[in-house]
Design an enzyme around this catalytic site. Structure first.
Site, PDB file in Angstrom:
ATOM      1  N   GLU A   1    -110.929  99.462 -56.169  1.00 25.21           N
ATOM      2  CA  GLU A   1    -110.036  98.779 -55.239  1.00 25.21           C
ATOM      3  C   GLU A   1    -110.252  99.265 -53.813  1.00 25.21           C
ATOM      4  O   GLU A   1    -110.490 100.457 -53.584  1.00 25.21           O
ATOM      5  CB  GLU A   1    -108.581  98.996 -55.680  1.00 25.21           C
ATOM      6  CG  GLU A   1    -108.321  98.489 -57.097  1.00 25.21           C
ATOM      7  CD  GLU A   1    -106.870  98.628 -57.515  1.00 25.21           C
ATOM      8  OE1 GLU A   1    -106.041  99.054 -56.679  1.00 25.21           O
ATOM      9  OE2 GLU A   1    -106.558  98.293 -58.670  1.00 25.21           O
TER      10      GLU A   1
ATOM     11  N   GLU B   1    -109.024 103.291 -54.827  1.00 22.54           N
ATOM     12  CA  GLU B   1    -109.056 103.977 -56.108  1.00 22.54           C
ATOM     13  C   GLU B   1    -109.950 103.242 -57.081  1.00 22.54           C
ATOM     14  O   GLU B   1    -110.324 102.086 -56.865  1.00 22.54           O
ATOM     15  CB  GLU B   1    -107.646 104.063 -56.713  1.00 22.54           C
ATOM     16  CG  GLU B   1    -107.040 102.702 -57.027  1.00 22.54           C
ATOM     17  CD  GLU B   1    -105.672 102.803 -57.699  1.00 22.54           C
ATOM     18  OE1 GLU B   1    -105.364 103.886 -58.231  1.00 22.54           O
ATOM     19  OE2 GLU B   1    -104.942 101.795 -57.702  1.00 22.54           O
TER      20      GLU B   1
ATOM     21  N   ASN C   1    -109.663 102.053 -60.866  1.00 24.03           N
ATOM     22  CA  ASN C   1    -108.715 101.877 -61.971  1.00 24.03           C
ATOM     23  C   ASN C   1    -109.499 101.869 -63.275  1.00 24.03           C
ATOM     24  O   ASN C   1    -110.229 100.914 -63.558  1.00 24.03           O
ATOM     25  CB  ASN C   1    -107.966 100.547 -61.810  1.00 24.03           C
ATOM     26  CG  ASN C   1    -106.471 100.747 -61.765  1.00 24.03           C
ATOM     27  OD1 ASN C   1    -105.937 101.593 -62.467  1.00 24.03           O
ATOM     28  ND2 ASN C   1    -105.809  99.957 -60.928  1.00 24.03           N
TER      29      ASN C   1
ATOM     30  N   ARG D   1    -109.543 101.001 -66.296  1.00 24.82           N
ATOM     31  CA  ARG D   1    -109.031 100.183 -67.405  1.00 24.82           C
ATOM     32  C   ARG D   1    -109.280  98.712 -67.088  1.00 24.82           C
ATOM     33  O   ARG D   1    -109.672  98.350 -65.973  1.00 24.82           O
ATOM     34  CB  ARG D   1    -107.529 100.419 -67.596  1.00 24.82           C
ATOM     35  CG  ARG D   1    -106.679 100.095 -66.372  1.00 24.82           C
ATOM     36  CD  ARG D   1    -105.205 100.410 -66.629  1.00 24.82           C
ATOM     37  NE  ARG D   1    -104.409 100.295 -65.427  1.00 24.82           N
ATOM     38  CZ  ARG D   1    -103.886  99.163 -64.961  1.00 24.82           C
ATOM     39  NH1 ARG D   1    -104.116  98.040 -65.598  1.00 24.82           N
ATOM     40  NH2 ARG D   1    -103.160  99.155 -63.858  1.00 24.82           N
TER      41      ARG D   1
END
Length: 773
Positions: free
Chosen positions: A81, A95, A97, A99
């Site tokens: 992101e 960041e 993520n 998942r």
């Protein structure tokens, strides 16, 4: 612990890249998503591809995400992101993520890569370049069997020719800053189409509890352009129906999608929070539309509940009918935006309600659908209305738009509008709290939120920290600081916007309107006078016999009810009816409703009977009496009870008048009597012409002078039969007949002085004026 500091980035967009890494050191970027529409840093819309970023810049963002994935040895699907500043074309890492995110179908719609399947294949140790969906995404024709290498860092995937926009469906109240709500869900109605599909985590008779995440659905719309995808999503959101205790953001999302900022893609991550703060986007309807819908819902619900209660009471042997008076004429009070609206409701047919406020009236026709919603026609439009009576007030859904009409509350009570748990009170028990100041923190759906006091005063805690709460529960009480300053609710005294300029009626047919009156429904006397209805009935008929049979049908309808009750005790009647109609007790209620409106029904029948003959003669030149009318009048005449006295007199009068010979026959009989009379004085004193005295005047200007003279003399002698007419001479000069006569008082010992009289016959009013200027 370490502290991380970042430079403030204003006017930024939230862009993200979908990546997948395998255990062989490969990393692929499968385009990305724009998730800039957020509130409280939580996504509302997700879309792709991110058209706000320049192509070269977004390519570099993807390459940076791939490098990061490779450098940390990440295996599986994930999201990198960024914050992107369109003004300077710069991007900043936020960041990774680790998942698969709930919005991954956006990327699947763009790339046709099945991400869950790809993640499983990666977990099985299959290299990315051997996964069919990945090879197909990179334009390899041997996608199914091929295993040739792909340089994901240098090769470009196929051009994206689709745009996808996703919307999260959450159990939140957009009118209260997206405050979470919880409760049962009766139904979720949504049908996927070729360009919009969605899923929901709850179904019919499910629910969302206070400890759950607020999101329970997700829609994904696609199109060849961003605008086509946006329009498809708007239409899909308008078709969603979620019914239950919760509030949803569906209506609000439609309004957001229709804003110019979203259409032109000029939004940023603070855009939605600014809209919420300024309340520049609202789903509120016109206040009078909302109030009208609420009044219609409550009126219908009151009638249905009243009828159901009466049926239930009859089933238990309770024969009282006192509740009937609230079925067809009752007040309804609606409070909205600190204003009370006082309606008087009258039910004018089984499905038509008239609402009167401040001297103005409007009608609503209501039909209940199998799913419990109301299809309502009023003010020239048709609306679908669903209502829920809740602890805090009435929640009404009007064509998909939800409105809350709060109950009139005690200002000294502070109640919760969410379900959850008390975290802590923010003032000590007994401390002063000011209006608008937070007084408690509650936890609902993984969020801590403050609730504010509505008035100022000394607070008294009604619960303790940790208490589980439901909507409407009392959290605290106030000893009001200054009761005189408490905001008071006003009463609406203006013109209600829904009231039409000229009265409009759903039941325009006068016969049907009269049938409704006879069935016991209300009639608006000032708007629909009986004279207008009866005249309308006569004009509708093409013959005298048709008019007579129409009247007969109305009389039979009246007698069908009254013959059940006539001459009997009402409780005894109802006891027999309940026994006879134990499986159709609603019919018993209907009969009693009609009978309870006896005065109104009797007045309608009396007016009809009194006007029928004269209107029939005026329109058809005859007074008809068909077998149907004669039978109906006979039935009416036979009803037992003094309350039917006036009706029986009118019925008898019509029957008697119908036995009189026709005018033409009576006139010919009188002509023959006059022609054969040798002694006019004796004729005037006798009973021979008693049934034809009213016809004498029709011969005053007869072409036969003898008949004319005899009729005049007979008429004068008949009028002066209480006197002694000593002599009379009827003469004719230039067609003008004059009667000269002498008389004195009759039946007296002293007959008194001799008197003289003169009668001159004029052909018509104009002739009389000419003769006696």
């Amino acid at each position: 612990s370490p502290m991380f500091m970042m430079q403030l980035c204003t006017g930024a967009r939230h862009l993200e890249v979908q990546i997948v890494g395998d255990e062989h050191g490969n990393a692929v970027a499968i385009n990305g998503r724009d998730c800039s529409t957020q509130r409280r840093f939580q996504k509302i819309f997700e879309e792709g591809p991110p058209t706000i970023a320049k192509a070269d810049t977004f390519l570099e963002m993807q390459r940076a995400a791939q490098r990061l994935t490779q450098q940390i040895g990440y295996i599986g699907a994930g999201t990198v992101e960024y914050l992107y500043k369109a003004e300077t074309d710069e991007f900043f890492f936020l960041e990774l993520n680790p998942r698969l995110q709930v919005e991954h179908p956006v990327t699947e719609g763009l790339s046709l890569v099945n991400l869950p399947a790809t993640q499983l294949q990666v977990a099985m140790g299959i290299p990315l370049n051997r996964i069919p969906d990945i090879r197909r995404f990179y334009g390899r024709k041997d996608a199914e069997e091929g295993d040739g290498p792909i340089d994901f860092m240098t090769e470009a995937y196929k051009e994206i020719d689709t745009h996808v926009i996703a919307a999260r469906i959450t159990a939140e109240n957009p009118d209260e800053g997206f405050k979470p709500t919880s409760g049962t869900i009766e139904r979720v109605n949504f049908q996927s189409t070729s360009n919009v599909w969605g899923y929901f985590s709850v179904g019919a008779n499910g629910g969302i509890h206070e400890f759950a995440d607020s999101q329970f659905g997700h829609l994904f719309a696609k199109g060849s352009t961003r605008e086509q995808a946006r329009k498809a999503l708007v239409l899909a959101l308008k078709e969603i129906e979620v019914r239950g205790d919760i509030r949803t953001t569906v209506d609000y999302l439609v309004q957001l999608l229709e804003t110019e900022a979203f259409k032109e893609n000029t939004i940023d991550t603070s855009w939605l929070d600014g809209i919420i703060r300024e309340k520049s986007v609202s789903t509120e309807l016109d206040p009078h539309v909302t109030v009208a819908a609420a009044a219609i819902y409550r009126a219908y619900a009151q009638v249905q509940a009243g009828e159901a209660n009466m049926v239930e009471a009859l089933g238990m042997g309770q024969l009282g009918m006192g509740a009937l008076k609230t079925l067809n004429n009752f007040p309804i009070e609606i409070a909205y935006k600190d204003i009370k609206y006082n309606f008087q409701v009258q039910r004018t047919s089984a499905d038509v309600y008239t609402f009167t406020i401040n001297g103005g009236s409007f009608e609503a026709k209501v039909r209940e659908s199998p799913d419990g919603s109301l299809l309502v026609e009023y003010d020239g439009m048709t609306s679908k209305i669903v209502g829920f009576e809740e602890p805090l007030g009435l929640r009404v859904i009007i064509d998909g738009t939800t409105c809350l009409l709060p109950n009139i509350f005690d200002p000294s009570e502070l109640r919760t509008d969410v379900t959850g748990k008390v975290v802590r009170y923010l003032q000590d028990d007994g401390a002063q709290v000011e209006a608008g100041m937070p007084f408690v923190e509650v936890e609902a759906m993984k969020m801590i939120m403050p609730l504010k006091a509505t008035e100022s005063g000394a607070i008294k805690h009604e619960l303790s920290a940790g208490s589980i709460i439901a909507t409407g529960d009392l959290l605290a009480s106030l000893a009001l600081k200054d009761p005189s300053k408490v905001k008071k609710m006003g009463t609406f005294d203006g013109k209600f916007d829904i009231v039409p300029a000229t009265p409009e009626f759903f039941v325009a047919d006068p016969v049907t309107a009269l049938e409704n009156v006879i069935d016991g429904y209300e009639r608006l006397s000032e708007l629909r006078p009986l004279e207008e209805l009866v005249q309308g009935l006569m004009k509708k008929c093409s013959s005298a016999d048709e008019a007579a049979n129409t009247v007969a049908t109305l009389l039979q309808r009246f007698c069908a009810v009254e013959s059940v009750f006539a001459g009997k005790v009402q409780d005894d009647v109802n006891q027999a009816l309940v026994k006879d109609k134990k499986d159709a007790l609603a019919e018993v209620v209907g009969l009693n409703m009609a009978h309870s409106q006896f005065t109104n029904r009797q007045n309608a029948i009396l007016f009809l009977l009194r006007q029928f003959a004269s209107l029939s003669i005026a329109q058809f030149a005859e007074r008809p009496m068909t077998d149907e009318l004669s039978a109906a009048l006979t039935t009416l005449e036979s009803l037992e009870g003094k309350e039917y006295g006036s009706l029986k007199i009118e019925a008898s009068s019509l029957i008697r008048e119908a036995s009189v010979e026709p005018f033409s026959s009576r006139k010919e009989a009188l002509r023959e009597t006059l022609s054969n009379a040798d002694d006019v004085a004796q004729l005037a004193r006798g009973t021979t012409i008693s049934s034809g005295v009213d016809l004498l005047s029709s011969f005053f200007t007869d072409s036969d002078s003898k008949i004319a003279q005899k009729s005049i003399e007979t008429f004068v002698r008949r009028v002066y039969r209480a006197h002694n007419v000593l002599n009379m001479e009827v003469t004719e000069v230039d067609g003008v007949y004059t009667a000269n006569f002498e008389f004195n008082l009759g039946g007296m010992e002293e007959p008194g002085p001799l008197r003289k009289g003169v009668m001159v016959v004029a052909k018509d009013e104009a002739d009389a004026v000419a003769k006696f200027p």
